[in-house]
Design an enzyme around this catalytic site. Structure first.
Site, mmCIF file in Angstrom:
data_model
loop_
_atom_site.group_PDB
_atom_site.id
_atom_site.type_symbol
_atom_site.label_atom_id
_atom_site.label_comp_id
_atom_site.label_asym_id
_atom_site.label_seq_id
_atom_site.Cartn_x
_atom_site.Cartn_y
_atom_site.Cartn_z
ATOM 1 N N GLY A 35 0.795 -1.206 0.000
ATOM 2 C CA GLY A 35 0.000 0.000 0.000
ATOM 3 C C GLY A 35 0.831 1.260 0.000
ATOM 4 O O GLY A 35 0.370 2.327 0.382
ATOM 5 N N LEU A 36 2.084 1.162 -0.435
ATOM 6 C CA LEU A 36 2.996 2.304 -0.434
ATOM 7 C C LEU A 36 3.300 2.775 -1.847
ATOM 8 O O LEU A 36 4.336 3.393 -2.099
ATOM 9 C CB LEU A 36 4.293 1.943 0.297
ATOM 10 C CG LEU A 36 4.121 1.591 1.778
ATOM 11 C CD1 LEU A 36 5.458 1.180 2.382
ATOM 12 C CD2 LEU A 36 3.519 2.753 2.556
ATOM 13 N N SER A 37 2.417 2.478 -2.760
ATOM 14 C CA SER A 37 2.496 3.001 -4.136
ATOM 15 C C SER A 37 3.710 2.486 -4.887
ATOM 16 O O SER A 37 4.325 3.210 -5.662
ATOM 17 C CB SER A 37 2.496 4.540 -4.126
ATOM 18 O OG SER A 37 1.408 5.050 -3.430
ATOM 19 N N SER A 38 4.058 1.226 -4.706
ATOM 20 C CA SER A 38 5.205 0.682 -5.427
ATOM 21 C C SER A 38 4.977 0.710 -6.929
ATOM 22 O O SER A 38 5.922 0.945 -7.693
ATOM 23 C CB SER A 38 5.503 -0.748 -4.959
ATOM 24 O OG SER A 38 4.381 -1.597 -5.170
ATOM 25 N N ASP A 96 -2.092 7.989 -6.411
ATOM 26 C CA ASP A 96 -0.726 7.526 -6.191
ATOM 27 C C ASP A 96 0.243 8.138 -7.190
ATOM 28 O O ASP A 96 1.350 8.551 -6.836
ATOM 29 C CB ASP A 96 -0.658 6.000 -6.282
ATOM 30 C CG ASP A 96 -1.337 5.316 -5.115
ATOM 31 O OD1 ASP A 96 -1.826 6.020 -4.207
ATOM 32 O OD2 ASP A 96 -1.403 4.080 -5.123
ATOM 33 N N TYR A 107 -10.895 -4.791 -4.913
ATOM 34 C CA TYR A 107 -10.838 -3.362 -5.248
ATOM 35 C C TYR A 107 -11.903 -3.035 -6.295
ATOM 36 O O TYR A 107 -12.614 -2.039 -6.180
ATOM 37 C CB TYR A 107 -9.436 -3.017 -5.762
ATOM 38 C CG TYR A 107 -9.212 -1.539 -5.991
ATOM 39 C CD1 TYR A 107 -8.624 -0.746 -5.021
ATOM 40 C CD2 TYR A 107 -9.579 -0.937 -7.192
ATOM 41 C CE1 TYR A 107 -8.419 0.609 -5.224
ATOM 42 C CE2 TYR A 107 -9.387 0.418 -7.407
ATOM 43 C CZ TYR A 107 -8.798 1.181 -6.426
ATOM 44 O OH TYR A 107 -8.608 2.526 -6.643
#
Length: 352
Positions: free
Chosen positions: A94-97, A142, A194
């Site tokens: 959830g860290l926008s990889s 993001d 999602y």
């Protein structure tokens, strides 16, 4: 050319022009390269809704950016490129990889191909790649955050107009740190959860007779309750109240400072847990433990179904809270989390 996007974790895209028309991508995530001709990108993409990309998913992010860039600019040359990706941004946390990859690759090719697209246009390219090449129905938040990031600031984004401004957080001056608790429970935006939430939001907007839930506010919730089944209502209620929490956070940061936003973070997590139902037990435990240990506020982050939680904590409490979360996970029988601090930083830039 080497471009990176950092939180301070980094995604690097090392890129060079070729003398032919082929795009060759390699990654530290994969054993071998993927290579296609530029002309073949249009046959690979877009990916049909719900279908797997025609190339390995990791390479679809990179090749999808090349495809979307060529669609976004009439000046894209016929020369291909070699692109190598390396990243230590946790995947599925959830860290926008994915946005980090898209931003780094788009910035590199924008330079190599002399396209002169601005950061907002490059964010749109990244979103198109993720939506239509990878097949993940994500928004543009993001990508915009990755492209427009600034030190010690949050990006306040209007997702409709794409107007954005940097909002100082004041974390550094107040002696606060953002503690990330990566549960190590992986998620994927291209899976059904999602998409189901997005479908519910679109259904709710249609029942309210509005283009999107952006056009509703909390005063519309009683009417929504009369029109919708329980699940749709809860999905809609989360989005409407979360939109208001964003506006409140921007206002409170300016008027009262970062220590006053804790309750908003906690309410946000409760809404994602109960109304949007995208949390998991590991995320809930991370948030609960951080709050019990004195965090100013905490919430899950990202698309849910795993990933990470964030906690706003006193600088001198970082190690204590991290240790407490790790112990709580062990006592619950969960795998060990990856706990670390992050600070907002600049968007993509050229290193070499």
């Amino acid at each position: 050319n080497v471009y990176k996007r950092q939180i301070p974790h980094r995604t690097y895209a090392a890129a060079a022009l070729r003398d032919d028309d082929r795009v060759r991508v390699t990654s530290t995530f994969a054993a071998g390269p993927v290579e296609v001709a530029l002309a073949d990108l249009d046959t690979l993409f877009p990916t049909a809704a719900g279908a797997e990309p025609a190339v390995p998913e990791w390479s679809a992010y990179v090749l999808g950016v090349a495809w979307a860039l060529r669609l976004a600019s009439t000046g894209a040359p016929g020369r291909g490129a070699d692109i190598a990706i390396a990243s230590d941004v946790p995947v599925g946390a959830g860290l926008s990889s994915s946005a980090a990859i898209e931003g780094a690759v788009a910035s590199a090719l924008n330079d190599l191909w002399a396209l002169e697209l601005d950061p907002v246009a490059l964010a749109q390219v990244g979103r198109r790649a993720e939506n239509e090449a990878v097949g993940a129905p994500t928004g543009i938040m993001d990508q915009m955050a990755s492209m427009l990031g600034r030190p010690d600031a949050a990006t306040f984004l209007d997702c409709r107009s794409l107007a954005a401004e940097s909002v100082p957080t004041g974390f550094t001056g107040e002696g606060l740190e953002v503690l990330v608790i990566d549960t190590q429970v992986s998620h994927s935006h291209s899976t059904g959860g999602y998409r189901e939430r997005r479908d519910a939001c679109e259904r709710g907007a249609a029942l309210l007779g509005i283009p999107s839930l952006r056009d509703a506010d909390e005063a519309d919730l009683p009417r929504a309750a009369e029109l919708m089944d329980d699940v749709t209502l809860r999905r809609v209620r989360h989005v409407i109240t979360e939109n208001q929490r964003v506006l409140d956070t921007v206002r409170i940061l300016a008027d009262q400072g970062p220590r006053a936003i804790g309750d908003l973070l906690v309410a946000s997590h409760a809404s994602m847990r109960d109304d949007f139902e995208i949390s998991v037990p590991e995320l809930d435990l991370a948030v609960e433990t951080a709050l019990e240990q004195g965090a100013v506020g905490a919430r899950m982050t990202g698309g849910g179904f795993g990933g990470a939680a964030i906690a706003l904590v006193e600088r001198d409490a970082v190690d204590r809270i991290a240790d407490a979360v790790t112990r709580a996970f062990a006592e619950a029988g969960f795998g060990a989390p990856h706990v670390f601090t992050v600070r907002p930083s600049d968007g993509p830039r050229r290193d070499a």
